[in-house]
Design a protein around this motif. Structure first.
Motif, mmCIF file in Angstrom:
data_model
loop_
_atom_site.group_PDB
_atom_site.id
_atom_site.type_symbol
_atom_site.label_atom_id
_atom_site.label_comp_id
_atom_site.label_asym_id
_atom_site.label_seq_id
_atom_site.Cartn_x
_atom_site.Cartn_y
_atom_site.Cartn_z
ATOM 1 N N VAL A 132 8.238 -59.307 18.166
ATOM 2 C CA VAL A 132 9.394 -59.107 19.048
ATOM 3 C C VAL A 132 9.830 -60.408 19.714
ATOM 4 O O VAL A 132 11.025 -60.715 19.743
ATOM 5 N N PRO A 133 8.912 -61.225 20.271
ATOM 6 C CA PRO A 133 9.354 -62.500 20.868
ATOM 7 C C PRO A 133 10.075 -63.404 19.873
ATOM 8 O O PRO A 133 11.064 -64.046 20.220
ATOM 9 N N THR A 134 9.585 -63.428 18.640
ATOM 10 C CA THR A 134 10.223 -64.263 17.624
ATOM 11 C C THR A 134 11.621 -63.762 17.304
ATOM 12 O O THR A 134 12.567 -64.547 17.184
ATOM 13 N N ILE A 135 11.785 -62.454 17.192
ATOM 14 C CA ILE A 135 13.106 -61.882 16.899
ATOM 15 C C ILE A 135 14.072 -62.167 18.042
ATOM 16 O O ILE A 135 15.238 -62.519 17.826
ATOM 17 N N LEU A 136 13.593 -62.041 19.273
ATOM 18 C CA LEU A 136 14.440 -62.320 20.431
ATOM 19 C C LEU A 136 14.867 -63.782 20.467
ATOM 20 O O LEU A 136 16.024 -64.097 20.786
ATOM 21 N N LEU A 137 13.932 -64.678 20.144
ATOM 22 C CA LEU A 137 14.269 -66.101 20.113
ATOM 23 C C LEU A 137 15.306 -66.386 19.030
ATOM 24 O O LEU A 137 16.299 -67.093 19.273
ATOM 25 N N LEU A 138 15.097 -65.822 17.857
ATOM 26 C CA LEU A 138 16.034 -66.043 16.757
ATOM 27 C C LEU A 138 17.417 -65.494 17.107
ATOM 28 O O LEU A 138 18.442 -66.138 16.848
ATOM 29 N N ALA A 139 17.455 -64.327 17.740
ATOM 30 C CA ALA A 139 18.730 -63.735 18.160
ATOM 31 C C ALA A 139 19.418 -64.605 19.214
ATOM 32 O O ALA A 139 20.645 -64.787 19.189
ATOM 33 N N GLU A 140 18.627 -65.155 20.118
ATOM 34 C CA GLU A 140 19.176 -66.031 21.164
ATOM 35 C C GLU A 140 19.837 -67.264 20.561
ATOM 36 O O GLU A 140 20.952 -67.648 20.956
ATOM 37 N N VAL A 141 19.169 -67.888 19.597
ATOM 38 C CA VAL A 141 19.719 -69.088 18.962
ATOM 39 C C VAL A 141 20.966 -68.740 18.160
ATOM 40 O O VAL A 141 21.969 -69.471 18.194
ATOM 41 N N LEU A 142 20.938 -67.629 17.463
ATOM 42 C CA LEU A 142 22.101 -67.211 16.670
ATOM 43 C C LEU A 142 23.301 -66.901 17.564
ATOM 44 O O LEU A 142 24.448 -67.163 17.185
ATOM 45 N N GLU A 143 23.034 -66.366 18.753
ATOM 46 C CA GLU A 143 24.125 -66.104 19.705
ATOM 47 C C GLU A 143 24.804 -67.413 20.110
ATOM 48 O O GLU A 143 26.033 -67.486 20.202
ATOM 49 N N LYS A 144 24.003 -68.447 20.361
ATOM 50 C CA LYS A 144 24.565 -69.747 20.720
ATOM 51 C C LYS A 144 25.401 -70.321 19.590
ATOM 52 O O LYS A 144 26.340 -71.083 19.835
ATOM 53 N N MET A 145 25.061 -69.959 18.356
ATOM 54 C CA MET A 145 25.760 -70.504 17.196
ATOM 55 C C MET A 145 26.834 -69.552 16.676
ATOM 56 O O MET A 145 27.379 -69.750 15.590
ATOM 57 N N ASP A 146 27.119 -68.482 17.466
ATOM 58 C CA ASP A 146 28.174 -67.505 17.129
ATOM 59 C C ASP A 146 27.944 -66.812 15.785
ATOM 60 O O ASP A 146 28.886 -66.540 15.033
ATOM 61 N N GLU A 147 26.695 -66.538 15.486
ATOM 62 C CA GLU A 147 26.348 -65.806 14.261
ATOM 63 C C GLU A 147 26.071 -64.351 14.641
ATOM 64 O O GLU A 147 24.937 -63.879 14.619
ATOM 65 N N SER A 148 27.140 -63.630 14.999
ATOM 66 C CA SER A 148 26.973 -62.291 15.577
ATOM 67 C C SER A 148 26.476 -61.254 14.568
ATOM 68 O O SER A 148 25.729 -60.339 14.937
ATOM 69 N N GLU A 149 26.871 -61.382 13.320
ATOM 70 C CA GLU A 149 26.472 -60.381 12.328
ATOM 71 C C GLU A 149 24.959 -60.364 12.138
ATOM 72 O O GLU A 149 24.334 -59.297 12.129
ATOM 73 N N GLU A 150 24.373 -61.522 11.987
ATOM 74 C CA GLU A 150 22.918 -61.598 11.830
ATOM 75 C C GLU A 150 22.216 -61.201 13.123
ATOM 76 O O GLU A 150 21.140 -60.588 13.094
#
Length: 329
Positions: A132-150
């Motif tokens: 879960v921490p890894t998924i949250l981190l990956l989601a956080e970085v993707l949000e900064k990069m505007d990768e909303s679908e992933e």
């Protein structure tokens, strides 16, 4: 006689020299033969302590990785992220587990090095897609990069892993708020089945409005108004009543706002109500039992706006009360 002795001495020296030469030749020939027939020795490879310490399954390697991880974690807590990364990189030489990759990715994320953070977060996720921490981190970085679908896919994974976690559901509902209002509504309602959260009610109301379900939009705002004293909610609820042409609830709510709301906001709502009512048939106005009392209260207030006075005077005139109408002109 003397000459004979000299010749004999010379011959003795010569024979000694010859025997010495013969001995040296024999030694040279023997050593050459031995060199030709002896098998060359093979150099044995020896594992040094340093080489051994790099073996991933060794207890010493684990200990060293742990030591570097501890030092890196201390630096990370002190917000010394660049220094923490150096320690984590050293730990990575001994252990390439998901935990270390996650720690490096998190530090890069705090430094806003998003591409590097994404690289390590993805590597950690490939190691353990259930962390879960890894998924949250990956989601956080993707949000900064505007990768909303992933990012949406990752939050769906989080909800799958921890269906009881309302934070995951709220995050997913926010991501799908405009892209998939029905999914967003479903998630908000699941949260409200567990807790009476004002923010969730507010976003649920907006999701209903985006889906053009105005009845549920009003119902949700009423539920929100029952648990909060925020004047913004009451103002929006009045406007929602007017949009749905339900004037009696709007009049009742305006009576409460007269003493609790900001006067400017209250007068703006009264103007919005008057504008909507003037567009209605006289038969509609005659059925509004609360309208006359509302106009009486308005007439007793001081308002310098000529438009405000005129619109309410016209409403009073259309209800058949010319005396009340005259107070506005």
């Amino acid at each position: 006689m003397e000459c004979y002795l000299r010749i004999r001495h010379t011959m003795q020296i010569s024979s000694t020299y010859i025997r010495l030469l013969q001995f040296l030749c024999i030694m040279l020939i023997g050593s050459g033969f031995e060199a030709c027939t002896t098998t060359p020795s093979i150099t044995r490879r020896v594992i040094t302590p340093r080489q051994f310490s790099f073996q991933p399954d060794s207890s010493l390697a684990f200990k060293r990785a742990k030591d570097f991880m501890i030092r890196g974690s201390v630096l990370q807590m002190q917000e010394l992220y660049a220094e923490a990364i150096l320690e984590y990189q050293l730990a990575l030489r001994y252990d390439s587990s998901e935990v270390i990759l996650y720690a490096i990715g998190k530090s890069y994320a705090r430094l806003n090095k998003n591409e590097l953070a994404l690289e390590y977060a993805r590597a950690a996720y490939r190691k353990d897609s259930s962390s879960v921490p890894t998924i949250l981190l990956l989601a956080e970085v993707l949000e900064k990069m505007d990768e909303s679908e992933e990012e949406i896919a990752l939050y769906e994974r989080l909800v799958e892993l921890e269906p009881w976690n309302t934070e995951h559901k709220f995050g997913l509902a926010q991501l799908t708020h405009y892209k998939d209002p029905e999914r967003s509504i479903e998630l908000y309602r699941q949260i409200l089945n567990v807790e009476e959260d004002e923010a969730t009610m507010w976003f649920l109301a907006q999701a209903y409005r985006n889906a053009r379900n105005y009845d549920m939009y009003v119902t949700t705002l009423e539920r929100l108004y029952s648990v909060t004293s925020d004047s913004r909610v009451s103002n929006i609820l009045v406007q929602a009543y007017l949009r749905r042409k339900t004037f009696e609830p709007a009049l009742t709510l305006l009576q409460k706002l007269e003493v609790t709301d900001d006067q400017d906001s209250y007068h703006e709502l009264c103007m919005s109500l008057a504008e909507e009512l003037l567009d209605q048939e006289d038969s509609t106005l005659s059925h509004l039992a609360s309208l006359h009392d509302h106009l009486l209260r308005i007439s007793e207030q001081q308002n310098s706006s000529s438009q405000f006075q005129y619109m309410h005077g016209m409403l009073a005139y259309r209800t058949g009360d010319s005396l009340l109408a005259a107070t506005f002109f």
